[in-house]
Design a protein around this motif. Structure first.
Motif, PDB file in Angstrom:
ATOM      1  N   UNK A   1      -6.291   9.926  10.538  1.00  0.00           N
ATOM      2  CA  UNK A   1      -7.318   8.976  10.077  1.00  0.00           C
ATOM      3  C   UNK A   1      -8.696   9.287  10.661  1.00  0.00           C
ATOM      4  N   UNK A   2      -8.755  10.104  11.692  1.00  0.00           N
ATOM      5  CA  UNK A   2     -10.056  10.332  12.359  1.00  0.00           C
ATOM      6  C   UNK A   2     -11.087  10.979  11.432  1.00  0.00           C
ATOM      7  N   UNK A   3     -10.746  12.084  10.715  1.00  0.00           N
ATOM      8  CA  UNK A   3     -11.785  12.674   9.834  1.00  0.00           C
ATOM      9  C   UNK A   3     -12.235  11.734   8.721  1.00  0.00           C
ATOM     10  N   UNK A   4     -11.410  10.725   8.382  1.00  0.00           N
ATOM     11  CA  UNK A   4     -11.752   9.852   7.250  1.00  0.00           C
ATOM     12  C   UNK A   4     -12.957   8.967   7.525  1.00  0.00           C
ATOM     13  N   UNK A   5     -13.306   8.811   8.801  1.00  0.00           N
ATOM     14  CA  UNK A   5     -14.421   7.920   9.126  1.00  0.00           C
ATOM     15  C   UNK A   5     -15.788   8.577   8.947  1.00  0.00           C
ATOM     16  N   UNK A   6     -15.820   9.860   8.509  1.00  0.00           N
ATOM     17  CA  UNK A   6     -17.101  10.558   8.450  1.00  0.00           C
ATOM     18  C   UNK A   6     -17.805  10.453   7.116  1.00  0.00           C
ATOM     19  N   UNK A   7     -17.109  10.013   6.059  1.00  0.00           N
ATOM     20  CA  UNK A   7     -17.819   9.733   4.804  1.00  0.00           C
ATOM     21  C   UNK A   7     -17.410   8.351   4.336  1.00  0.00           C
ATOM     22  N   UNK A   8     -18.290   7.726   3.535  1.00  0.00           N
ATOM     23  CA  UNK A   8     -18.086   6.338   3.143  1.00  0.00           C
ATOM     24  C   UNK A   8     -16.824   6.101   2.305  1.00  0.00           C
ATOM     25  N   UNK A   9     -16.537   6.916   1.271  1.00  0.00           N
ATOM     26  CA  UNK A   9     -15.410   6.572   0.395  1.00  0.00           C
ATOM     27  C   UNK A   9     -14.065   6.504   1.113  1.00  0.00           C
ATOM     28  N   UNK A  10     -13.890   7.270   2.194  1.00  0.00           N
ATOM     29  CA  UNK A  10     -12.581   7.306   2.850  1.00  0.00           C
ATOM     30  C   UNK A  10     -12.515   6.429   4.092  1.00  0.00           C
ATOM     31  N   UNK A  11     -13.581   5.687   4.387  1.00  0.00           N
ATOM     32  CA  UNK A  11     -13.591   4.864   5.608  1.00  0.00           C
ATOM     33  C   UNK A  11     -12.495   3.796   5.550  1.00  0.00           C
ATOM     34  N   UNK A  12     -12.397   3.114   4.417  1.00  0.00           N
ATOM     35  CA  UNK A  12     -11.405   2.032   4.323  1.00  0.00           C
ATOM     36  C   UNK A  12      -9.992   2.591   4.411  1.00  0.00           C
ATOM     37  N   UNK A  13      -9.767   3.738   3.769  1.00  0.00           N
ATOM     38  CA  UNK A  13      -8.456   4.375   3.866  1.00  0.00           C
ATOM     39  C   UNK A  13      -8.125   4.720   5.307  1.00  0.00           C
ATOM     40  N   UNK A  14      -9.118   5.199   6.056  1.00  0.00           N
ATOM     41  CA  UNK A  14      -8.917   5.504   7.460  1.00  0.00           C
ATOM     42  C   UNK A  14      -8.578   4.263   8.272  1.00  0.00           C
ATOM     43  N   UNK A  15      -9.264   3.148   7.974  1.00  0.00           N
ATOM     44  CA  UNK A  15      -8.987   1.902   8.715  1.00  0.00           C
ATOM     45  C   UNK A  15      -7.572   1.416   8.426  1.00  0.00           C
ATOM     46  N   UNK A  16      -7.174   1.486   7.154  1.00  0.00           N
ATOM     47  CA  UNK A  16      -5.809   1.037   6.793  1.00  0.00           C
ATOM     48  C   UNK A  16      -4.764   1.950   7.442  1.00  0.00           C
ATOM     49  N   UNK A  17      -5.077   3.249   7.530  1.00  0.00           N
ATOM     50  CA  UNK A  17      -4.148   4.197   8.160  1.00  0.00           C
ATOM     51  C   UNK A  17      -4.041   3.933   9.656  1.00  0.00           C
ATOM     52  N   UNK A  18      -5.120   3.494  10.266  1.00  0.00           N
ATOM     53  CA  UNK A  18      -5.095   3.123  11.682  1.00  0.00           C
ATOM     54  C   UNK A  18      -4.177   1.925  11.900  1.00  0.00           C
ATOM     55  N   UNK A  19      -4.283   0.932  11.019  1.00  0.00           N
ATOM     56  CA  UNK A  19      -3.405  -0.258  11.110  1.00  0.00           C
ATOM     57  C   UNK A  19      -1.949   0.172  10.940  1.00  0.00           C
ATOM     58  N   UNK A  20      -1.706   1.102  10.010  1.00  0.00           N
ATOM     59  CA  UNK A  20      -0.344   1.613   9.793  1.00  0.00           C
ATOM     60  C   UNK A  20       0.185   2.264  11.062  1.00  0.00           C
TER      61      UNK A  20
END
Lengths: 565, 218
Positions: free
Chosen positions: B144-163
C-alpha cells in the motif's frame, strides 16, 4: 389465465412495495437530472464549468443523490415511529404490509449510497486533475489549485472537502464490507459494532462541503459569463459551457467568486433529527426496573425466561430488544414476546434459542453452567443489583401484528419462529372478553427438526384446544405439527402417551406441500381474504411468499406477511 | 468451582425440563462471593467470537476493487506518474486472485465463492505464504505504500492498510487460511442401486408368505 392469476397475486402481495421502489428510482433520477442541468446551465457556474467540464455536473448530481439517500436511509430505522404508524387507526392493511419491508428499503438506500459515492469519488478525481491542468491564470479566484500543474493529491489533501471525503469513503467501505450477507450472518457482532460508525459518517458529511473548492460567480449583474472570451486564451478540450442567462451582455468588471455553500444539512438535517429524537425516546423508555422471575431450560437449547417489568404492556406479535449488561453493554438482540402480560399476570415470557455467541453466553450466565467463567462481581450487594440482569427496550410491532384481523389465518412457523404465534394463542386462551365471532379458522402449521422441540408449547396448545371445546368452537384451531427428521419409535411413543391430543396432528418425516395445503385452505374458504403469516428461516418465508403470490383458487385472496431470521 | 459442579450434578439428576428458580441463581452467586469459585472481573465491552479473517478477506476484495478503479482512472492520461496507477492495477488483480478462495471456517458452514475450487489448489500450493496471516499483513502493508503517491490510488492504499491491520488481528488470534475440502460433492455423486424386483410388485406381507411357501416346498 395463469399469467393473470400470477399478476393478481403479485399485485396483492408485492404491488405497493415495488411501486414505492419505482417511485424512489424516479425521485433519484429527477434529483440527479435537475442538479446536473442546474450545474450545466446556471450562469454562475460558467467559469468553474469551463475548467472542469462534464465531470463537475456528474459529481454534483451524484452529490444530490447522496444527500437524498443519506436522509432516507435513517427513516426505516426509527422503530418507535414505525410502530406508531403500524398501530395507528388510519393505517390500512396494504400500508402495514409495506412497513414489514423497512429493512429492505434501508438496504436499498445503503446500496445506492455506496454506488453514488463511487461515481462521486471518480468524478472528483477527474475534477482535481482538471483543476491542475486547466488552471485559469486570468481569474485566479475560480481555481481550486494554487498554481498550474499543482499535484492533484495536494489539491485534495489541502482542502476540507478532500480530507473529509477520503475519511467518508474509508468509513463507508468498512461499513459496506461488514454489511455483506456472508459477514452479517456469521459475525453479527462485527456488523453491529461497525454500523455504529454511522455517527462518524454523518458528522463528516455535514462538514464535507465547508470551505469548499468549487466557486460560483456572485456579480452576474456586472459581468456576464464569457463576455470577454476573445481576450482570453484558454485551451479547453471540451466545448464552451452553455448557460440560460438571456440578459444583455455586460462586462463592467472582472468576475468575483464566492464559495458554494454546504447544503447537506438541508437534506439530512430533518431525518437525522427525527432519528435522534426516536433514539433518545427509546433510551429514556428503557426500563431498568426489570426482574427475572423464572428461567426454564427446554430441549434444543431453548431458554424460557419469565420477566417482570414495571408498566410493561405488549400486544401479541410485538418484539422487544434485550440487553444483558453482564455480557455486553452494547449489544441489543430482538426477541418476540411469546406470552404477553394479561390482567391476571403482569409478567411476560420470552423464548431464546441459544444458537449464537451472545445467546449461548446468556444461557450459561442464567443457568450457571460450568463453562461460564464470569460471575457477578463481589460488590453486588443488594437484591436490586442482582435483579438488573436484563434491560428491555420496546415493545415494537412486527409483521405478525395483523393476526386476528383476518377471518381466516394461516400461521406457518419454522422452529423458534413460533413465538409470535404462541403470543396470539396465549392471548386467545387468557383473554376472557375476546369475541371469537370474527374469527372463522386458525390454521397452525409448525415445523421442527426434533420432536422434543414441540414441548416448548404443548401445554399451551392442549389447554387452548380444551378451552375452545368448552366454548363449542372445536373447529376454530387446526393444528398441524411437522417433524422434518426421522424420530425414534420410543421417543414418539413417549410423546404420544404424554400428549394424546396431538397424536393425530403429527406428521413425521415430511414437510407440508405448500401448493396443496394452501389450495386446500382456499377451497374451504371461498371468496375470503386469508392472512398467511410466516416466521422462520429465510428459505421457508421465500417459498411461502412465492406460493401466496402464485395461487388464486376459488376467489380466495392470500395475503402474505412474513418475517425471517 | 465446586458450587458449579454441585449445580450441574443437580441438573443431570433431574433431567429436562427443569426449573432454575431465582433462588438457585442467587445461591450460586452467594457461593461465588464466599470465594468458592474463581472470579474474573466482568467486562462490559465484550465482542463475541469474531472470525476476523472473514472480514479481512471481504475488505481485501473491496480494497482491490477500489485500487483497480483508481488505477484505471490513473492511466486515463491526465495524471502524472501513471506508472503507479499501473502498479495499482497489477496489485489489485493479484489481490483479487489471491483472496478469491475463502478459507474454511473454524465452526459452521463456509459459503464458497463461485468457481473458487479452481483457484483453491493454486493458493494452497503457496504454503505458509497463503496459510499464515502475518505474511498477508506484511505484504499488504508494503504494497500500500506506493499507492499514496498519486491521488487516484490513495483511497485504495488506505483501504489496503485497514485490511492489513485486520489480518494482523486475525494472525494474533491464531487464525489460519485453510483450503475448503470437497466432501459434499463426492457424496452427491453416489449412484443408487436399481430396484431388484421389477413392477408389478406385490405387497411385503404377500412376498413374505410366498418366500415361506417356497421354503416349505423345498
Amino acid at each position: 389465465m395463469n399469467m393473470w392469476r400470477w399478476l393478481r397475486g403479485f399485485l396483492r402481495n408485492c404491488g405497493l412495495r415495488y411501486s414505492v421502489v419505482v417511485l424512489w428510482i424516479v425521485l433519484n433520477a429527477v434529483v440527479f437530472t435537475s442538479t446536473y442541468r442546474h450545474w450545466k446551465y446556471a450562469p454562475k457556474y460558467y467559469y468553474v464549468h469551463q475548467i472542469l467540464g462534464p465531470t463537475l455536473c456528474i459529481s454534483r448530481g451524484t452529490a444530490a443523490v447522496l444527500n437524498l439517500n443519506c436522509g432516507l436511509v435513517l427513516l426505516p430505522m426509527c422503530r418507535v415511529l414505525v410502530s406508531l404508524m403500524r398501530f395507528s387507526r388510519i393505517s390500512r392493511r396494504s400500508f402495514r404490509m409495506l412497513l414489514d419491508h423497512c429493512k429492505g428499503f434501508h438496504m436499498l438506500c445503503g446500496l445506492t449510497i455506496v454506488l453514488a459515492s463511487v461515481i462521486h469519488f471518480i468524478g472528483h478525481l477527474f475534477n482535481a486533475a482538471n483543476f491542475s491542468i486547466h488552471f485559469n491564470p486570468y481569474y485566479v479566484d475560480v481555481n481550486g489549485a494554487s498554481y498550474k500543474g499543482q499535484d492533484p493529491l495536494y489539491i485534495v489533501a489541502g482542502s476540507v472537502p478532500g480530507i473529509t471525503g477520503l475519511v467518508l469513503m474509508l468509513v463507508l467501505c468498512t461499513m459496506a464490507t461488514t454489511s455483506l450477507y456472508v459477514v452479517r450472518t456469521n459475525n453479527y457482532d462485527l456488523f453491529w459494532y461497525t454500523h455504529r460508525f454511522y455517527l462518524v459518517f454523518y458528522f463528516f458529511l455535514m462538514v464535507h462541503a465547508v470551505r469548499g473548492v468549487l466557486k460560483e460567480q456572485i456579480n452576474l449583474s456586472r459581468h456576464s459569463p464569457g463576455c470577454d472570451k476573445e481576450n482570453l486564451n484558454l485551451s479547453i478540450p471540451w466545448p464552451e459551457p452553455e448557460h440560460w442567462d438571456t440578459q444583455e451582455t455586460v462586462c463592467e468588471e472582472p468576475p468575483v467568486f464566492g464559495t458554494v455553500g454546504c447544503s447537506s444539512w438541508m437534506w439530512v438535517g430533518l431525518p437525522l433529527l427525527v432519528y435522534l429524537v426516536d433514539l433518545t425516546y427509546r433510551r429514556c423508555k428503557q426500563g431498568h426496573c426489570t426482574r427475572i422471575l423464572n428461567v426454564t431450560e427446554h430441549p434444543g437449547d431453548v431458554l424460557e425466561i419469565r420477566v417482570w417489568k414495571k408498566g410493561f404492556k405488549a400486544k401479541p406479535g410485538q418484539f422487544i430488544l434485550v440487553q444483558c449488561p453482564a455480557i455486553s453493554s452494547f449489544e441489543w438482540h430482538p426477541f418476540t414476546v411469546s406470552m404477553c402480560p394479561t390482567s391476571q399476570c403482569e409478567s411476560f415470557t420470552i423464548h431464546i434459542h441459544a444458537v449464537g455467541d451472545w445467546s449461548g453466553r446468556l444461557q450459561q450466565y442464567l443457568t450457571g453452567s460450568e463453562g461460564w467463567k464470569y460471575v457477578l462481581p463481589p460488590l453486588a450487594s443488594s437484591k436490586e443489583d442482582l435483579d438488573k440482569r436484563l434491560v428491555i427496550e420496546g415493545p415494537y410491532g412486527s409483521p405478525s401484528g395483523d393476526i386476528l384481523k383476518y377471518r381466516v389465518n394461516v400461521l406457518i412457523a419454522g422452529g423458534i419462529g413460533v413465538t409470535p404465534f404462541t403470543a396470539f394463542l396465549h392471548h386467545l386462551y387468557s383473554n376472557e372478553k375476546l369475541h371469537l365471532q370474527n374469527i372463522e379458522r386458525i390454521y397452525f402449521i409448525w415445523m421442527c427438526k426434533d420432536l422434543r422441540s414441540f414441548k416448548w408449547f404443548t401445554q399451551l396448545l392442549c389447554r387452548l384446544y380444551q378451552k375452545l371445546w368448552s366454548l363449542n368452537r372445536p373447529d376454530l384451531l387446526c393444528i398441524r405439527l411437522h417433524v422434518t427428521a426421522p424420530v425414534p419409535g420410543s421417543q414418539l411413543k413417549m410423546f404420544v402417551k404424554q400428549y394424546p391430543l396431538l397424536e393425530k396432528r403429527l406428521y413425521i418425516g415430511r414437510r407440508p406441500d405448500w401448493p396443496l395445503t394452501l389450495m386446500e385452505i382456499c377451497s374451504s374458504h371461498k371468496g375470503t381474504d386469508i392472512g398467511v403469516f410466516c416466521c422462520g428461516p429465510k428459505g421457508l418465508a421465500t417459498n411461502v411468499e412465492e406460493e401466496c403470490s402464485r395461487i388464486w383458487h376459488k376467489n380466495a385472496n392470500l395475503f402474505c406477511h412474513h418475517e425471517s431470521f | 468451582m465446586s458450587h458449579m459442579t454441585s449445580l450441574r450434578h443437580f441438573k443431570t439428576r433431574l433431567g429436562f425440563p427443569f426449573r432454575i428458580s431465582h433462588r438457585d441463581v442467587k445461591a450460586s452467586v452467594e457461593e461465588g462471593r464466599r470465594g468458592k469459585a474463581k472470579t474474573t472481573t466482568l467486562s462490559g465491552f465484550k465482542m463475541g467470537q469474531i472470525e476476523w479473517a472473514m472480514w479481512a478477506n471481504e475488505q481485501a476484495m473491496a480494497s482491490a476493487g477500489v485500487l483497480l478503479l483508481g488505477g484505471i482512472v490513473g492511466v486515463s492520461g491526465i495524471f502524472k506518474n501513471w506508472g503507479i496507477a499501473v502498479y495499482g492495477i497489477v496489485i489489485a488483480v493479484l489481490i483479487i486472485v489471491f483472496e478469491y478462495p475463502r478459507s474454511q471456517r473454524r465452526k459452521g458452514n463456509t459459503i464458497e465463492r463461485k468457481f473458487q475450487h479452481i483457484l483453491t489448489p493454486a493458493v494452497a500450493a503457496l504454503g505458509p505464504v497463503s496459510r499464515n496471516y502475518y505474511v498477508r499483513f506484511a505484504l499488504y502493508l508494503l504494497f500500500c505504500i506506493p499507492c499514496y503517491f498519486i491521488l487516484p490510488t490513495v483511497l485504495g492504499g488506505m483501504c489496503l492498510l485497514v485490511t492489513s491491520i485486520i489480518y494482523f488481528v486475525a494472525a494474533i488470534k491464531g487464525e489460519q487460511w485453510i483450503p475448503i475440502k470437497k466432501t459434499e460433492e463426492s457424496r452427491r455423486l453416489q449412484t443408487l442401486e436399481p430396484p431388484s424386483r421389477p413392477p408389478p410388485r406385490t405387497p411385503v406381507h404377500a412376498r413374505r408368505d410366498e418366500a415361506r411357501a417356497a421354503e416349505q416346498r423345498i
